[in-house]
Design a protein around this motif. Structure first.
Motif, PDB file in Angstrom:
ATOM      1  N   GLY A 127       0.761  -1.236   0.000  1.00 47.54           N
ATOM      2  CA  GLY A 127       0.000   0.000   0.000  1.00 47.54           C
ATOM      3  C   GLY A 127       0.789   1.282   0.000  1.00 47.54           C
ATOM      4  N   ALA A 128       1.957   1.303  -0.637  1.00 46.17           N
ATOM      5  CA  ALA A 128       2.763   2.526  -0.667  1.00 46.17           C
ATOM      6  C   ALA A 128       2.039   3.656  -1.403  1.00 46.17           C
ATOM      7  N   THR A 129       2.399   4.873  -1.051  1.00 44.91           N
ATOM      8  CA  THR A 129       1.770   6.075  -1.611  1.00 44.91           C
ATOM      9  C   THR A 129       2.036   6.219  -3.106  1.00 44.91           C
ATOM     10  N   ARG A 130       1.027   6.663  -3.847  1.00 44.16           N
ATOM     11  CA  ARG A 130       1.174   7.032  -5.250  1.00 44.16           C
ATOM     12  C   ARG A 130       1.230   8.553  -5.343  1.00 44.16           C
ATOM     13  N   ILE A 131       2.043   9.065  -6.266  1.00 42.51           N
ATOM     14  CA  ILE A 131       2.120  10.501  -6.505  1.00 42.51           C
ATOM     15  C   ILE A 131       2.113  10.761  -8.003  1.00 42.51           C
ATOM     16  N   VAL A 132       1.755  11.995  -8.377  1.00 46.85           N
ATOM     17  CA  VAL A 132       1.861  12.442  -9.767  1.00 46.85           C
ATOM     18  C   VAL A 132       2.862  13.589  -9.773  1.00 46.85           C
ATOM     19  N   PRO A 133       4.128  13.330 -10.126  1.00 44.77           N
ATOM     20  CA  PRO A 133       5.152  14.378 -10.087  1.00 44.77           C
ATOM     21  C   PRO A 133       4.759  15.607 -10.906  1.00 44.77           C
ATOM     22  N   SER A 134       5.097  16.768 -10.379  1.00 47.46           N
ATOM     23  CA  SER A 134       4.881  18.065 -11.046  1.00 47.46           C
ATOM     24  C   SER A 134       3.413  18.438 -11.210  1.00 47.46           C
ATOM     25  N   SER A 135       2.530  17.782 -10.483  1.00 44.36           N
ATOM     26  CA  SER A 135       1.098  18.060 -10.615  1.00 44.36           C
ATOM     27  C   SER A 135       0.619  19.172  -9.700  1.00 44.36           C
ATOM     28  N   HIS A 136       1.503  19.719  -8.883  1.00 44.08           N
ATOM     29  CA  HIS A 136       1.097  20.728  -7.894  1.00 44.08           C
ATOM     30  C   HIS A 136       0.937  22.119  -8.498  1.00 44.08           C
ATOM     31  N   ARG A 137       1.570  22.389  -9.636  1.00 37.17           N
ATOM     32  CA  ARG A 137       1.465  23.691 -10.294  1.00 37.17           C
ATOM     33  C   ARG A 137       1.144  23.475 -11.776  1.00 37.17           C
ATOM     34  N   PRO A 138      -0.124  23.297 -12.106  1.00 39.01           N
ATOM     35  CA  PRO A 138      -0.490  23.089 -13.518  1.00 39.01           C
ATOM     36  C   PRO A 138      -0.048  24.263 -14.379  1.00 39.01           C
ATOM     37  N   GLY A 139       0.371  23.970 -15.595  1.00 35.72           N
ATOM     38  CA  GLY A 139       0.772  25.016 -16.514  1.00 35.72           C
ATOM     39  C   GLY A 139      -0.416  25.859 -16.956  1.00 35.72           C
ATOM     40  N   LEU A 140      -0.132  27.070 -17.380  1.00 34.21           N
ATOM     41  CA  LEU A 140      -1.189  27.961 -17.829  1.00 34.21           C
ATOM     42  C   LEU A 140      -1.924  27.330 -19.012  1.00 34.21           C
ATOM     43  N   GLY A 141      -3.231  27.270 -18.916  1.00 36.27           N
ATOM     44  CA  GLY A 141      -4.033  26.688 -19.983  1.00 36.27           C
ATOM     45  C   GLY A 141      -4.096  25.178 -19.962  1.00 36.27           C
ATOM     46  N   GLU A 142      -3.408  24.543 -19.037  1.00 34.64           N
ATOM     47  CA  GLU A 142      -3.431  23.080 -18.956  1.00 34.64           C
ATOM     48  C   GLU A 142      -4.784  22.615 -18.434  1.00 34.64           C
ATOM     49  N   PRO A 143      -5.404  21.627 -19.081  1.00 36.19           N
ATOM     50  CA  PRO A 143      -6.722  21.165 -18.622  1.00 36.19           C
ATOM     51  C   PRO A 143      -6.616  20.480 -17.262  1.00 36.19           C
ATOM     52  N   PRO A 144      -7.689  20.509 -16.481  1.00 34.87           N
ATOM     53  CA  PRO A 144      -7.683  19.849 -15.170  1.00 34.87           C
ATOM     54  C   PRO A 144      -7.367  18.364 -15.306  1.00 34.87           C
ATOM     55  N   ALA A 173      -2.138   9.707  -3.461  1.00 32.52           N
ATOM     56  CA  ALA A 173      -3.179   8.804  -2.951  1.00 32.52           C
ATOM     57  C   ALA A 173      -2.534   7.656  -2.202  1.00 32.52           C
ATOM     58  N   GLY A 174      -3.288   7.081  -1.277  1.00 29.49           N
ATOM     59  CA  GLY A 174      -2.899   5.825  -0.652  1.00 29.49           C
ATOM     60  C   GLY A 174      -3.240   4.666  -1.581  1.00 29.49           C
ATOM     61  N   SER A 175      -2.658   3.515  -1.323  1.00 27.26           N
ATOM     62  CA  SER A 175      -2.830   2.356  -2.210  1.00 27.26           C
ATOM     63  C   SER A 175      -3.245   1.114  -1.427  1.00 27.26           C
ATOM     64  N   LEU A 176      -3.693   0.131  -2.161  1.00 24.15           N
ATOM     65  CA  LEU A 176      -4.189  -1.108  -1.572  1.00 24.15           C
ATOM     66  C   LEU A 176      -3.052  -1.924  -0.952  1.00 24.15           C
ATOM     67  N   ASN A 177      -3.242  -2.346   0.288  1.00 23.33           N
ATOM     68  CA  ASN A 177      -2.296  -3.254   0.933  1.00 23.33           C
ATOM     69  C   ASN A 177      -2.671  -4.677   0.522  1.00 23.33           C
ATOM     70  N   LEU A 178      -1.981  -5.180  -0.482  1.00 24.64           N
ATOM     71  CA  LEU A 178      -2.353  -6.460  -1.094  1.00 24.64           C
ATOM     72  C   LEU A 178      -2.045  -7.660  -0.209  1.00 24.64           C
TER      73      LEU A 178
END
Length: 336
Positions: A127-144, A173-178
């Motif tokens: 269940g380790a954490t998942r992240i989306v790198p560089s997602s904290h500051r969306p570029g100008l005009g970048e869709p959600p 996000a948290g992940s499933l502890n398999l």
């Protein structure tokens, strides 16, 4: 690219073996002793997680004050800050899975940073954490970002003693502890000092028992990322397999340099500890170009508007519901 630029580009740093090995046994014992069932918390917790009340433990507080952690936090927040909350969390076997989300900063982008300190080895199996790198500051005009799209997410993998520090707006996000093996951690929230009044309004709901009056200045800590954060080119994305989360498990993640500060051990013994010279900037103190790093702001949308609720951590929303006396129809408080 400088270390500072890399941190603000990626939105996170993974500090390998940041917690001294000799602390781990005691920290695990503190976690286990502090576990309380959902109905003993001010706000009920999710049933597929184990939660621990441990914020007033001296060794836990020492982890929160590790100089390399405070250096990254100071660089992310960019101004005086304090420790707002500490809580133990562990996904149970078959539990822990979350949808990607961002927790959202309060008054300005980047005024909150989060740290996850791992007390056990962690990876796709438990269940380790998942992240989306560089997602904290969306570029100008970048869709959600579509929070159901996992194509850009990576899952962390590492050992006990690692600490992940990230901007609160980073999608994660948290992940499933398999397999059900232990994956104890503490979640630490660092707030800009300007948020202290609002912090005090919810300390009861968040079960904050520790003293939160201490303040930290970013300029008091030397920021140097290279020694303890693997470069993005060393992270390997793996294809989904049987519905498992995307992962990176390249060998550099297992062999990062150890970064410890033995002087912090004095904190555990209740002594007044001056920060060691190696961790303090005497001349040319570190400064943060907040104009550069905070101009591409995430729009401050109302998290209570029906179309925006999915962007806020549902556990945080649950607490806010209680504070405001509102209900938005969530069945459980889902925690990281």
């Amino acid at each position: 690219m400088t270390d500072r630029d890399q941190l603000h580009r990626d939105g996170y740093a993974l500090l390998r073996q940041a917690i001294p090995t000799e602390w781990m046994e005691d920290l695990r014992a503190v976690f286990d002793a502090g576990v309380r069932p959902s109905d003993q918390w001010p706000v009920p917790r999710g049933m597929d997680w184990r939660y621990s009340m441990l914020d007033d433990d001296a060794k836990v507080q020492a982890v929160c004050r590790l100089p390399q952690v405070l250096a990254v936090v100071g660089e992310l927040i960019g101004e005086r800050f304090f420790i707002s909350q500490v809580e133990g969390r562990e996904p149970l076997a078959g539990g822990g899975r979350q949808q990607l989300h961002r927790d959202l900063s309060a008054h300005r982008p980047g005024d909150i940073a989060i740290a996850l300190a791992f007390f056990d080895d962690y990876g796709p199996e438990n269940g380790a954490t998942r992240i989306v790198p560089s997602s904290h500051r969306p570029g100008l005009g970048e869709p959600p970002l579509d929070f159901t799209d996992e194509s850009r997410s990576v899952q962390l993998s590492g050992g006990a003693g690692d600490i992940l520090v990230f901007d609160v707006d980073l999608i994660h996000a948290g992940s499933l502890n398999l397999v059900g093996t232990r994956r104890r951690s503490i979640l630490i929230s660092y707030f800009s000092a300007q948020l202290y009044a609002s912090h005090l309004e919810t300390v009861g709901l968040r079960n904050v028992r520790m003293d939160t009056s201490e303040r930290f200045e970013p300029s008091d800590f030397v920021f140097h990322l290279t020694a303890f954060n693997p470069r993005p080119q060393n992270l390997q994305h793996l294809s989904n397999n049987k519905g498992f989360d995307r992962t990176f498990t390249d060998s550099p993640l297992k062999s990062g340099a150890t970064n410890r500060c033995a002087a912090v051990a004095d904190t555990v013994n209740g002594n007044d500890t001056a920060r060691p010279a190696a961790c303090v900037s005497a001349e040319g103190k570190s400064t943060v170009n907040r104009t550069l790093h905070h101009t591409q702001a995430i729009p401050r949308r109302d998290p209570w508007a029906s179309g925006n609720r999915a962007t806020q951590c549902s556990g945080c929303l649950h607490l806010l519901e209680q504070a405001r006396g509102e209900k938005i129809g969530r069945k459980e408080s889902i925690q990281k």
